[in-house]
Design an enzyme around this catalytic site. Structure first.
Site, PDB file in Angstrom:
ATOM      1  N   VAL A  87     -20.352  65.524  88.439  1.00 19.66           N
ATOM      2  CA  VAL A  87     -20.492  66.831  87.789  1.00 19.66           C
ATOM      3  C   VAL A  87     -20.160  67.857  88.871  1.00 19.66           C
ATOM      4  O   VAL A  87     -20.949  68.053  89.799  1.00 19.66           O
ATOM      5  CB  VAL A  87     -21.914  67.034  87.229  1.00 19.66           C
ATOM      6  CG1 VAL A  87     -22.074  68.440  86.660  1.00 19.66           C
ATOM      7  CG2 VAL A  87     -22.215  65.986  86.160  1.00 19.66           C
ATOM      8  N   PRO A  88     -18.987  68.481  88.792  1.00 20.15           N
ATOM      9  CA  PRO A  88     -18.381  69.158  89.953  1.00 20.15           C
ATOM     10  C   PRO A  88     -18.945  70.525  90.326  1.00 20.15           C
ATOM     11  O   PRO A  88     -18.237  71.552  90.276  1.00 20.15           O
ATOM     12  CB  PRO A  88     -16.915  69.269  89.534  1.00 20.15           C
ATOM     13  CG  PRO A  88     -16.973  69.433  88.045  1.00 20.15           C
ATOM     14  CD  PRO A  88     -18.105  68.527  87.612  1.00 20.15           C
ATOM     15  N   CYS A  89     -20.175  70.564  90.788  1.00 13.62           N
ATOM     16  CA  CYS A  89     -20.738  71.825  91.259  1.00 13.62           C
ATOM     17  C   CYS A  89     -20.055  72.302  92.539  1.00 13.62           C
ATOM     18  O   CYS A  89     -20.180  73.479  92.912  1.00 13.62           O
ATOM     19  CB  CYS A  89     -22.249  71.706  91.460  1.00 13.62           C
ATOM     20  SG  CYS A  89     -22.757  70.437  92.636  1.00 13.62           S
ATOM     21  N   HIS A  90     -19.321  71.411  93.210  1.00  8.31           N
ATOM     22  CA  HIS A  90     -18.607  71.820  94.429  1.00  8.31           C
ATOM     23  C   HIS A  90     -17.482  72.808  94.113  1.00  8.31           C
ATOM     24  O   HIS A  90     -16.976  73.472  95.024  1.00  8.31           O
ATOM     25  CB  HIS A  90     -18.044  70.592  95.154  1.00  8.31           C
ATOM     26  CG  HIS A  90     -17.083  69.766  94.336  1.00  8.31           C
ATOM     27  ND1 HIS A  90     -17.518  68.800  93.464  1.00  8.31           N
ATOM     28  CD2 HIS A  90     -15.727  69.789  94.241  1.00  8.31           C
ATOM     29  CE1 HIS A  90     -16.470  68.237  92.875  1.00  8.31           C
ATOM     30  NE2 HIS A  90     -15.371  68.828  93.333  1.00  8.31           N
ATOM     31  N   ARG A  91     -17.099  72.924  92.858  1.00  2.00           N
ATOM     32  CA  ARG A  91     -16.025  73.849  92.472  1.00  2.00           C
ATOM     33  C   ARG A  91     -16.527  75.273  92.230  1.00  2.00           C
ATOM     34  O   ARG A  91     -15.744  76.149  91.888  1.00  2.00           O
ATOM     35  CB  ARG A  91     -15.306  73.327  91.223  1.00  2.00           C
ATOM     36  CG  ARG A  91     -14.585  71.996  91.460  1.00  2.00           C
ATOM     37  CD  ARG A  91     -13.983  71.431  90.194  1.00  2.00           C
ATOM     38  NE  ARG A  91     -13.521  70.056  90.425  1.00  2.00           N
ATOM     39  CZ  ARG A  91     -13.312  69.169  89.467  1.00  2.00           C
ATOM     40  NH1 ARG A  91     -13.518  69.504  88.196  1.00  2.00           N
ATOM     41  NH2 ARG A  91     -12.899  67.949  89.766  1.00  2.00           N
TER      42      ARG A  91
END
Length: 209
Positions: free
Chosen positions: A172-176
């Site tokens: 779940v791409p919270c790094h984006r």
């Protein structure tokens, strides 16, 4: 009928002291536990360019991905407290997750096709996390933009909290999610890990609004 308590004893008797007996014992124990209905959470660790990752899954799907800095033992204890104490090292149950992560880190995969167990997220935080997949591979979005996507443009700080407590980082791409000026912002895996993931995806430094 066999019981949970006597499983390790029964299985240990089946193996001599050979170099691979521990691996075989764990595999047999995981199989027996699943057959007896006493395995609620399977876990394993995998190596990655951003360090060792702990993976944990329930029958519903992947429930946790944890960085080394989160302390894997602490994460497992939290899972025991919040989900179920019936946790076992059962790598085979997470083979698909490990394979998709490997494909992602080698640049062969841009999206994950895994069943997810969202039970560790609730309320507005869950709403935020469900919208993160709207930020495509190779792109970023500001905290403010994500707040708007989640239906509450003023909840910028809450978006930051949701990302900081994301139980399924990388997948779940919270790094984006970055700051409006394009700077990294915080990340539960550390700024270096966030930068590495964005570099892997060749995401632009400027946030989309």
């Amino acid at each position: 009928m066999s019981t949970h308590d006597d499983l390790p004893h029964r299985l240990a008797q089946s193996y001599p002291d050979t170099p691979d007996h521990l691996h075989r014992l764990r595999t047999r124990l995981a199989t027996a536990a699943a057959a007896d209905g006493i395995l609620d959470i399977a876990y394993r660790t995998v190596d990655s360019p951003v360090g060792s990752l702990l993976l944990a899954a329930t029958d519903i799907g992947l429930v946790r991905v944890a960085y080394q800095r989160e302390d894997h033992d602490t994460v497992l204890q939290t899972l025991a407290d919040r989900v179920s104490p019936r946790i076992l090292h059962a790598p085979a149950r997470l083979d698909a997750t490990a394979r998709e992560l490997q494909e992602y880190f080698t640049g062969a995969r841009r999206t994950f096709d895994l069943p997810l167990d969202w039970r560790l997220s609730a309320g507005f935080r869950a709403t935020v996390l469900h919208r993160l997949s709207d930020i495509g591979y190779g792109h970023t979005a500001s905290y403010a933009a994500v707040a708007a996507l989640a239906g509450n443009p003023k909840a910028v700080r809450a978006v930051g909290t949701a990302c900081a407590t994301n139980p399924l980082p990388v997948v779940v791409p919270c790094h984006r999610v970055v700051r409006s000026d394009g700077s990294m912002g915080g990340y539960l895996g550390g700024v270096d890990a966030k930068r590495a993931l964005l570099t892997l995806e060749e995401a632009p430094g400027k946030a989309h609004t």
